[in-house]
Motif scaffolding. Structure first.
Motif, PDB file in Angstrom:
ATOM      1  N   PHE A   1     -11.431  -6.786  84.369  1.00 28.27           N
ATOM      2  CA  PHE A   1     -10.557  -5.864  85.098  1.00 28.27           C
ATOM      3  C   PHE A   1     -11.166  -5.480  86.440  1.00 28.27           C
ATOM      4  O   PHE A   1     -10.470  -5.437  87.464  1.00 28.27           O
ATOM      5  CB  PHE A   1     -10.316  -4.611  84.251  1.00 28.27           C
ATOM      6  CG  PHE A   1      -9.357  -3.634  84.856  1.00 28.27           C
ATOM      7  CD1 PHE A   1      -7.990  -3.835  84.764  1.00 28.27           C
ATOM      8  CD2 PHE A   1      -9.820  -2.508  85.522  1.00 28.27           C
ATOM      9  CE1 PHE A   1      -7.098  -2.924  85.323  1.00 28.27           C
ATOM     10  CE2 PHE A   1      -8.940  -1.605  86.085  1.00 28.27           C
ATOM     11  CZ  PHE A   1      -7.567  -1.816  85.980  1.00 28.27           C
ATOM     12  N   CYS A   2     -12.469  -5.222  86.462  1.00 30.61           N
ATOM     13  CA  CYS A   2     -13.146  -4.879  87.726  1.00 30.61           C
ATOM     14  C   CYS A   2     -13.111  -6.057  88.700  1.00 30.61           C
ATOM     15  O   CYS A   2     -12.897  -5.873  89.908  1.00 30.61           O
ATOM     16  CB  CYS A   2     -14.587  -4.459  87.450  1.00 30.61           C
ATOM     17  SG  CYS A   2     -14.751  -2.902  86.547  1.00 30.61           S
ATOM     18  N   TRP A   3     -13.310  -7.263  88.184  1.00 30.53           N
ATOM     19  CA  TRP A   3     -13.283  -8.466  89.044  1.00 30.53           C
ATOM     20  C   TRP A   3     -11.902  -8.686  89.640  1.00 30.53           C
ATOM     21  O   TRP A   3     -11.761  -9.003  90.811  1.00 30.53           O
ATOM     22  CB  TRP A   3     -13.713  -9.659  88.208  1.00 30.53           C
ATOM     23  CG  TRP A   3     -13.677 -10.963  88.951  1.00 30.53           C
ATOM     24  CD1 TRP A   3     -14.547 -11.397  89.896  1.00 30.53           C
ATOM     25  CD2 TRP A   3     -12.700 -12.005  88.785  1.00 30.53           C
ATOM     26  NE1 TRP A   3     -14.200 -12.638  90.345  1.00 30.53           N
ATOM     27  CE2 TRP A   3     -13.062 -13.043  89.678  1.00 30.53           C
ATOM     28  CE3 TRP A   3     -11.575 -12.163  87.969  1.00 30.53           C
ATOM     29  CZ2 TRP A   3     -12.322 -14.210  89.773  1.00 30.53           C
ATOM     30  CZ3 TRP A   3     -10.844 -13.328  88.067  1.00 30.53           C
ATOM     31  CH2 TRP A   3     -11.221 -14.335  88.977  1.00 30.53           C
ATOM     32  N   GLN A   4     -10.864  -8.467  88.828  1.00 31.43           N
ATOM     33  CA  GLN A   4      -9.497  -8.623  89.310  1.00 31.43           C
ATOM     34  C   GLN A   4      -9.168  -7.620  90.414  1.00 31.43           C
ATOM     35  O   GLN A   4      -8.559  -7.969  91.427  1.00 31.43           O
ATOM     36  CB  GLN A   4      -8.514  -8.441  88.149  1.00 31.43           C
ATOM     37  CG  GLN A   4      -8.446  -9.615  87.200  1.00 31.43           C
ATOM     38  CD  GLN A   4      -7.676 -10.782  87.791  1.00 31.43           C
ATOM     39  OE1 GLN A   4      -8.234 -11.610  88.519  1.00 31.43           O
ATOM     40  NE2 GLN A   4      -6.399 -10.862  87.498  1.00 31.43           N
ATOM     41  N   ASN A   5      -9.585  -6.356  90.231  1.00 29.03           N
ATOM     42  CA  ASN A   5      -9.311  -5.330  91.229  1.00 29.03           C
ATOM     43  C   ASN A   5     -10.091  -5.585  92.512  1.00 29.03           C
ATOM     44  O   ASN A   5      -9.618  -5.313  93.613  1.00 29.03           O
ATOM     45  CB  ASN A   5      -9.645  -3.940  90.672  1.00 29.03           C
ATOM     46  CG  ASN A   5      -8.516  -3.362  89.833  1.00 29.03           C
ATOM     47  OD1 ASN A   5      -7.631  -2.678  90.358  1.00 29.03           O
ATOM     48  ND2 ASN A   5      -8.541  -3.655  88.536  1.00 29.03           N
ATOM     49  N   ARG A   6     -11.301  -6.122  92.357  1.00 24.17           N
ATOM     50  CA  ARG A   6     -12.100  -6.424  93.553  1.00 24.17           C
ATOM     51  C   ARG A   6     -11.439  -7.533  94.373  1.00 24.17           C
ATOM     52  O   ARG A   6     -11.407  -7.474  95.603  1.00 24.17           O
ATOM     53  CB  ARG A   6     -13.504  -6.842  93.147  1.00 24.17           C
ATOM     54  CG  ARG A   6     -14.430  -7.112  94.319  1.00 24.17           C
ATOM     55  CD  ARG A   6     -15.803  -7.501  93.818  1.00 24.17           C
ATOM     56  NE  ARG A   6     -16.693  -7.783  94.934  1.00 24.17           N
ATOM     57  CZ  ARG A   6     -17.960  -8.205  94.817  1.00 24.17           C
ATOM     58  NH1 ARG A   6     -18.464  -8.372  93.609  1.00 24.17           N
ATOM     59  NH2 ARG A   6     -18.686  -8.444  95.887  1.00 24.17           N
ATOM     60  N   ASN A   7     -10.880  -8.537  93.698  1.00 21.59           N
ATOM     61  CA  ASN A   7     -10.176  -9.606  94.388  1.00 21.59           C
ATOM     62  C   ASN A   7      -8.925  -9.101  95.112  1.00 21.59           C
ATOM     63  O   ASN A   7      -8.606  -9.519  96.211  1.00 21.59           O
ATOM     64  CB  ASN A   7      -9.794 -10.714  93.400  1.00 21.59           C
ATOM     65  CG  ASN A   7     -10.994 -11.539  92.998  1.00 21.59           C
ATOM     66  OD1 ASN A   7     -12.036 -11.493  93.653  1.00 21.59           O
ATOM     67  ND2 ASN A   7     -10.872 -12.280  91.905  1.00 21.59           N
TER      68      ASN A   7
ATOM     69  N   TYR B   1     -10.625   5.441  92.806  1.00 18.62           N
ATOM     70  CA  TYR B   1     -10.861   6.559  91.889  1.00 18.62           C
ATOM     71  C   TYR B   1     -10.418   6.205  90.466  1.00 18.62           C
ATOM     72  O   TYR B   1     -11.103   6.505  89.486  1.00 18.62           O
ATOM     73  CB  TYR B   1     -10.126   7.804  92.369  1.00 18.62           C
ATOM     74  CG  TYR B   1     -10.721   8.418  93.613  1.00 18.62           C
ATOM     75  CD1 TYR B   1     -12.103   8.440  93.814  1.00 18.62           C
ATOM     76  CD2 TYR B   1      -9.904   8.997  94.586  1.00 18.62           C
ATOM     77  CE1 TYR B   1     -12.654   9.006  94.952  1.00 18.62           C
ATOM     78  CE2 TYR B   1     -10.450   9.564  95.732  1.00 18.62           C
ATOM     79  CZ  TYR B   1     -11.822   9.564  95.919  1.00 18.62           C
ATOM     80  OH  TYR B   1     -12.362  10.115  97.053  1.00 18.62           O
ATOM     81  N   ARG B   2      -9.249   5.561  90.376  1.00 15.94           N
ATOM     82  CA  ARG B   2      -8.761   5.163  89.058  1.00 15.94           C
ATOM     83  C   ARG B   2      -9.676   4.126  88.420  1.00 15.94           C
ATOM     84  O   ARG B   2      -9.925   4.163  87.215  1.00 15.94           O
ATOM     85  CB  ARG B   2      -7.343   4.598  89.184  1.00 15.94           C
ATOM     86  CG  ARG B   2      -6.281   5.646  89.490  1.00 15.94           C
ATOM     87  CD  ARG B   2      -4.920   4.999  89.663  1.00 15.94           C
ATOM     88  NE  ARG B   2      -3.893   5.994  89.938  1.00 15.94           N
ATOM     89  CZ  ARG B   2      -2.626   5.706  90.229  1.00 15.94           C
ATOM     90  NH1 ARG B   2      -2.254   4.417  90.291  1.00 15.94           N
ATOM     91  NH2 ARG B   2      -1.750   6.651  90.471  1.00 15.94           N
ATOM     92  N   LEU B   3     -10.174   3.210  89.237  1.00 15.94           N
ATOM     93  CA  LEU B   3     -11.080   2.188  88.722  1.00 15.94           C
ATOM     94  C   LEU B   3     -12.375   2.808  88.221  1.00 15.94           C
ATOM     95  O   LEU B   3     -12.869   2.458  87.140  1.00 15.94           O
ATOM     96  CB  LEU B   3     -11.375   1.156  89.809  1.00 15.94           C
ATOM     97  CG  LEU B   3     -12.321   0.001  89.421  1.00 15.94           C
ATOM     98  CD1 LEU B   3     -11.746  -0.789  88.256  1.00 15.94           C
ATOM     99  CD2 LEU B   3     -12.592  -0.901  90.625  1.00 15.94           C
TER     100      LEU B   3
END
Length: 242
Positions: free
Chosen positions: A232-238, A17-19
Motif C-alpha cells: 500500500f505504501c509503495w502504491q501511494n508513493r508511485n 496524513y492518512r498514509l
C-alpha cells in the motif's frame, strides 16, 4: 494556477496524513499479532513442561510427612497415614470432561499434617443451575493420592467467585488461601487428587501442538499484514510521483 497548486498541495498533505495514520495503525496491529504469537508459543512450552513433569514424577511415591519436610512436588503419589472427611463439600464449576460440562467435587479432610482439600471425582452438571450434584460418599477416603498444585484462572467477577448453597460451596477457582480465610482454618498449600492416573487431556485443556498452531497463525497474519502495508505504501508513493 496558484489556487490549483495550493489545492493539489493540500490534497497531497491530506493523503500523507492518512498514509501516516494507516501505517501507524498497521504497525500497532502487527506488533499485537507478533506478541500474541510469542504468547501462544510460551503457553505451548509451559504446557509441555507440565506434561513432562507429570511423566517424570508420576511413578515417584512419598508420604505426606516427607512432603511437609521437603516441599510439595506436583504429580507425585502421596501416601497418607490417616485421613478423614469433615463433611464440607466444594464444587469447582465449569469443568469439562469428554465434551460435557460439570464439576470437580472436593471435600475438606483432616490429616495428622493438617487440613487439606481432596479432589474426589468429576460429576456432570444438572440442567438447573441452582442444583449441585449429589454429594459423594466420603466415609472411607483412600490413603494414596496424586499431589496437585493449583493454578488460579482469571475470574471476571471476583466478588462472586464463591457461592454458598445448601449442598455446599460452588467456586469458580480453588483459591486455597481464600478458602482457608473463608473457613477460618489453616489449609495445606496443595490438593490431594484421588484420581491417580491422568490423560494429557485432563492435565491441559489445550495441547502444546494446538498452541503452536495458534502461534503460527498469528505469525502468518502478521507477515501478511506487513506485506499489505508495504504494498500500500509503495502504491501511494508511485501515485504521488506521477
Amino acid at each position: 494556477m496558484n489556487i490549483s497548486k495550493l489545492s493539489q498541495q493540500a490534497d497531497k498533505k491530506t493523503v500523507s496524513y492518512r498514509l501516516i495514520l494507516f501505517v501507524l495503525l498497521m504497525v500497532a496491529l502487527i506488533a499485537l499479532m507478533v506478541k500474541l504469537s510469542l504468547w501462544q508459543w510460551q503457553r505451548s512450552e509451559q504446557k509441555q513442561q507440565l506434561l513432562d513433569q507429570y511423566q517424570q514424577q508420576s511413578l515417584v511415591e512419598t508420604s505426606l510427612d516427607k512432603v511437609q519436610m521437603n516441599g510439595a512436588v506436583p504429580f507425585q503419589i502421596v501416601k497418607v497415614a490417616t485421613i478423614n472427611a469433615v463433611g464440607t463439600n466444594l464444587w469447582l464449576d465449569n469443568q469439562v470432561e469428554h465434551g460435557k460440562v460439570g464439576y470437580d467435587a472436593y471435600t475438606l479432610a483432616i490429616t495428622p499434617q493438617g487440613n487439606v482439600l481432596v479432589r474426589l471425582a468429576w460429576q456432570p452438571a444438572s440442567y438447573h443451575r441452582a442444583e449441585l450434584p449429589q454429594a459423594l460418599n466420603t466415609d472411607a477416603l483412600p490413603n494414596r493420592y496424586r499431589l496437585r498444585e493449583v493454578s488460579l484462572p482469571v475470574v471476571l467477577d471476583k466478588q462472586h467467585w464463591l457461592e454458598a448453597l445448601p449442598q455446599g460451596l460452588r467456586v469458580q477457582q480453588v483459591n486455597i488461601d481464600a478458602l482457608a480465610e473463608y473457613w477460618s482454618i489453616d489449609l495445606l498449600p496443595f490438593v490431594l487428587d484421588s484420581q491417580l492416573e491422568h490423560s494429557p487431556e485432563q492435565l491441559v485443556s489445550i495441547s502444546p501442538e494446538k498452541h503452536k498452531g495458534y502461534a503460527l497463525q498469528w505469525l502468518l497474519m502478521a507477515l501478511v499484514a506487513s506485506g499489505l502495508t508495504g504494498y500500500f505504501c509503495w502504491q501511494n508513493r508511485n501515485k504521488e510521483g506521477l
